[in-house]
Design an enzyme around this catalytic site. Structure first.
Site, PDB file in Angstrom:
ATOM      1  N   SER A   1       0.844  -1.201   0.000  1.00 28.86           N
ATOM      2  CA  SER A   1       0.000   0.000   0.000  1.00 28.86           C
ATOM      3  C   SER A   1       0.876   1.246   0.000  1.00 28.86           C
ATOM      4  O   SER A   1       1.639   1.490   0.933  1.00 28.86           O
ATOM      5  CB  SER A   1      -0.906   0.014   1.229  1.00 28.86           C
TER       6      SER A   1
ATOM      7  N   HIS B   1      -1.201  -1.111  -4.310  1.00 24.58           N
ATOM      8  CA  HIS B   1      -2.478  -0.788  -3.683  1.00 24.58           C
ATOM      9  C   HIS B   1      -2.513   0.719  -3.439  1.00 24.58           C
ATOM     10  O   HIS B   1      -1.605   1.276  -2.812  1.00 24.58           O
ATOM     11  CB  HIS B   1      -2.619  -1.564  -2.366  1.00 24.58           C
TER      12      HIS B   1
ATOM     13  N   ASP C   1      -4.708   3.874  -1.991  1.00 25.16           N
ATOM     14  CA  ASP C   1      -5.825   4.214  -1.093  1.00 25.16           C
ATOM     15  C   ASP C   1      -6.287   5.650  -1.306  1.00 25.16           C
ATOM     16  O   ASP C   1      -5.521   6.591  -1.103  1.00 25.16           O
ATOM     17  CB  ASP C   1      -5.369   4.060   0.367  1.00 25.16           C
TER      18      ASP C   1
ATOM     19  N   MET D   1      -8.843   8.452   0.048  1.00 26.68           N
ATOM     20  CA  MET D   1      -9.697   8.816   1.198  1.00 26.68           C
ATOM     21  C   MET D   1     -10.184  10.251   1.042  1.00 26.68           C
ATOM     22  O   MET D   1      -9.387  11.135   0.697  1.00 26.68           O
ATOM     23  CB  MET D   1      -8.888   8.724   2.490  1.00 26.68           C
TER      24      MET D   1
ATOM     25  N   HIS E   1      -8.373   1.486  -4.092  1.00 26.49           N
ATOM     26  CA  HIS E   1      -9.336   1.270  -3.009  1.00 26.49           C
ATOM     27  C   HIS E   1      -9.964   2.617  -2.665  1.00 26.49           C
ATOM     28  O   HIS E   1      -9.312   3.472  -2.067  1.00 26.49           O
ATOM     29  CB  HIS E   1      -8.570   0.671  -1.817  1.00 26.49           C
TER      30      HIS E   1
ATOM     31  N   MET F   1     -12.109   4.892  -0.581  1.00 30.54           N
ATOM     32  CA  MET F   1     -12.789   5.097   0.710  1.00 30.54           C
ATOM     33  C   MET F   1     -13.445   6.463   0.641  1.00 30.54           C
ATOM     34  O   MET F   1     -13.034   7.419   1.294  1.00 30.54           O
ATOM     35  CB  MET F   1     -11.760   5.017   1.854  1.00 30.54           C
TER      36      MET F   1
ATOM     37  N   MET G   1     -11.874  -5.642   5.184  1.00 24.44           N
ATOM     38  CA  MET G   1     -11.069  -4.709   5.981  1.00 24.44           C
ATOM     39  C   MET G   1     -10.755  -5.360   7.325  1.00 24.44           C
ATOM     40  O   MET G   1     -11.655  -5.731   8.075  1.00 24.44           O
ATOM     41  CB  MET G   1     -11.809  -3.391   6.207  1.00 24.44           C
TER      42      MET G   1
ATOM     43  N   GLY H   1      -9.061   4.163   7.037  1.00 28.20           N
ATOM     44  CA  GLY H   1      -8.733   5.568   7.285  1.00 28.20           C
ATOM     45  C   GLY H   1      -7.269   5.813   7.589  1.00 28.20           C
ATOM     46  O   GLY H   1      -6.765   6.894   7.312  1.00 28.20           O
TER      47      GLY H   1
ATOM     48  N   GLY I   1      -3.126   3.924   8.056  1.00 31.20           N
ATOM     49  CA  GLY I   1      -2.212   2.797   8.062  1.00 31.20           C
ATOM     50  C   GLY I   1      -1.714   2.549   9.471  1.00 31.20           C
ATOM     51  O   GLY I   1      -1.975   3.348  10.377  1.00 31.20           O
TER      52      GLY I   1
ATOM     53  N   ASP J   1      -6.999  -6.274   3.908  1.00 32.57           N
ATOM     54  CA  ASP J   1      -6.391  -4.940   3.972  1.00 32.57           C
ATOM     55  C   ASP J   1      -6.389  -4.417   5.399  1.00 32.57           C
ATOM     56  O   ASP J   1      -7.447  -4.159   5.968  1.00 32.57           O
ATOM     57  CB  ASP J   1      -7.184  -4.003   3.054  1.00 32.57           C
TER      58      ASP J   1
ATOM     59  N   GLY K   1       1.015  -2.233   4.149  1.00 33.26           N
ATOM     60  CA  GLY K   1       1.557  -0.880   4.062  1.00 33.26           C
ATOM     61  C   GLY K   1       2.728  -0.681   4.990  1.00 33.26           C
ATOM     62  O   GLY K   1       3.895  -0.819   4.603  1.00 33.26           O
TER      63      GLY K   1
HETATM   64  C1  DX5 Z   1      -6.480   1.569   5.508  1.00 38.91           C
HETATM   65  C2  DX5 Z   1      -6.024   1.362   4.088  1.00 38.91           C
HETATM   66  C3  DX5 Z   1      -4.952   0.350   3.986  1.00 38.91           C
HETATM   67  C4  DX5 Z   1      -3.679   0.758   4.672  1.00 38.91           C
HETATM   68  C5  DX5 Z   1      -3.006  -0.487   5.178  1.00 38.91           C
HETATM   69  O1  DX5 Z   1      -7.570   2.404   5.524  1.00 38.91           O
HETATM   70  O2  DX5 Z   1      -7.099   0.911   3.274  1.00 38.91           O
HETATM   71  O3  DX5 Z   1      -4.691  -0.025   2.647  1.00 38.91           O
HETATM   72  O4  DX5 Z   1      -2.800   1.467   3.838  1.00 38.91           O
HETATM   73  O5  DX5 Z   1      -1.918  -0.124   5.938  1.00 38.91           O
HETATM   74  P1  DX5 Z   1      -1.271  -1.092   7.018  1.00 38.91           P
HETATM   75  O6  DX5 Z   1      -0.746  -2.278   6.272  1.00 38.91           O
HETATM   76  O7  DX5 Z   1      -0.201  -0.233   7.615  1.00 38.91           O
HETATM   77  O8  DX5 Z   1      -2.351  -1.464   7.995  1.00 38.91           O
HETATM   78 ZN    ZN Z   2      -6.649  -0.032   1.278  1.00 37.00          ZN
END
Ligand code: DX5
Ligand code: ZN
Length: 219
Positions: free
Chosen positions: A9, A34, A36, A38, A67, A69, A138, A143, A145, A176, A198
């Protein structure tokens, strides 16, 4: 062993050195990028927008797994297709007409995904499972990492796998949030096909080696 995919990610990448981090993934054993998105409304955080996605797709040489969000994702399906997204995943909780949204994503030539928040039960996908290319379960609240993995995820993966097999569907299962070398194997054994990671990758001393180690666990 079935094919499995590792998707680092970019949320955890160094945005001041994004090209360097993208090239690291290009040259690594990782399978996908990946990405993200948001909006600060669906989730309490804002990541990045179109100019950054454009910069990512310019350099990334592997599958681009986006992805979303965000609320009202239908407004941006065409834009993400034009930017070069391979897969586009929307949240179940953000779609009033999920079937229509999935059809619109596929009409733009992308794989269509649905993400489920930790509180959303898997059985809600029963009537659309054959229309979904990939489900993101999820394993943290979306939201941010770097959060801890929610243990109830394993149960959801097993339930979803059973649903997919019963429907004779080819849907892939993606996990994820909070993925590490400690839970990767158990997730795959429970039925997962794709693991997003991530902070475990980008915070490591040697991300390339960490990717290699995860891929070894996944093989
Ligand atoms: C969270 C994201 C993830 C995030 C994962 O909202 O959708 O993709 O980047 O990060 P890690 O692996 O650090 O949990
Ligand atoms: Zn994600």
């Amino acid at each position: 062993m079935k094919p499995t995919y590792l998707a680092p990610s970019l949320l955890a990448a160094d945005f001041a050195n994004l090209e360097r981090d993208i090239n690291m993934i290009n040259a690594s054993e990782a399978d996908w990028f990946h990405v993200d998105i948001m909006d600060g409304v669906f989730v309490p955080n804002i990541s990045f927008g179109f100019p950054v996605v454009k910069a990512i797709t310019k350099h990334a040489k592997k599958t681009i797994d986006v992805h979303l969000m965000i609320v009202d994702p239908d407004r941006y399906i065409t834009a993400f297709a034009e930017l070069g997204s391979t897969n586009l995943t929307v949240h179940y909780e953000a779609c009033t007409h999920l079937h229509r949204t999935l059809e619109a994503i596929k009409a733009e030539g992308m794989k269509a995904g649905v993400a489920l928040n930790p509180h959303t039960p898997v059985h809600l996908l029963k009537d659309v499972i054959k229309d979904i290319d990939q489900v993101i379960i999820m394993s943290v609240n979306p939201g941010f990492g770097g959060q801890s993995f929610i243990e109830n995820t394993y149960k959801k993966v097993r339930e979803l796998k059973e649903m997919i097999l019963n429907a004779n569907a080819s849907t892939l299962i993606e996990i994820d949030g909070g993925v590490t070398d400690q839970n990767a194997k158990k997730l795959l054994l429970s039925g997962a096909d794709i693991l997003v990671a991530g902070s475990f990758i980008f915070n490591a001393n040697n991300p390339t080696e960490t990717i290699k180690d995860l891929k070894k666990i996944m093989s």
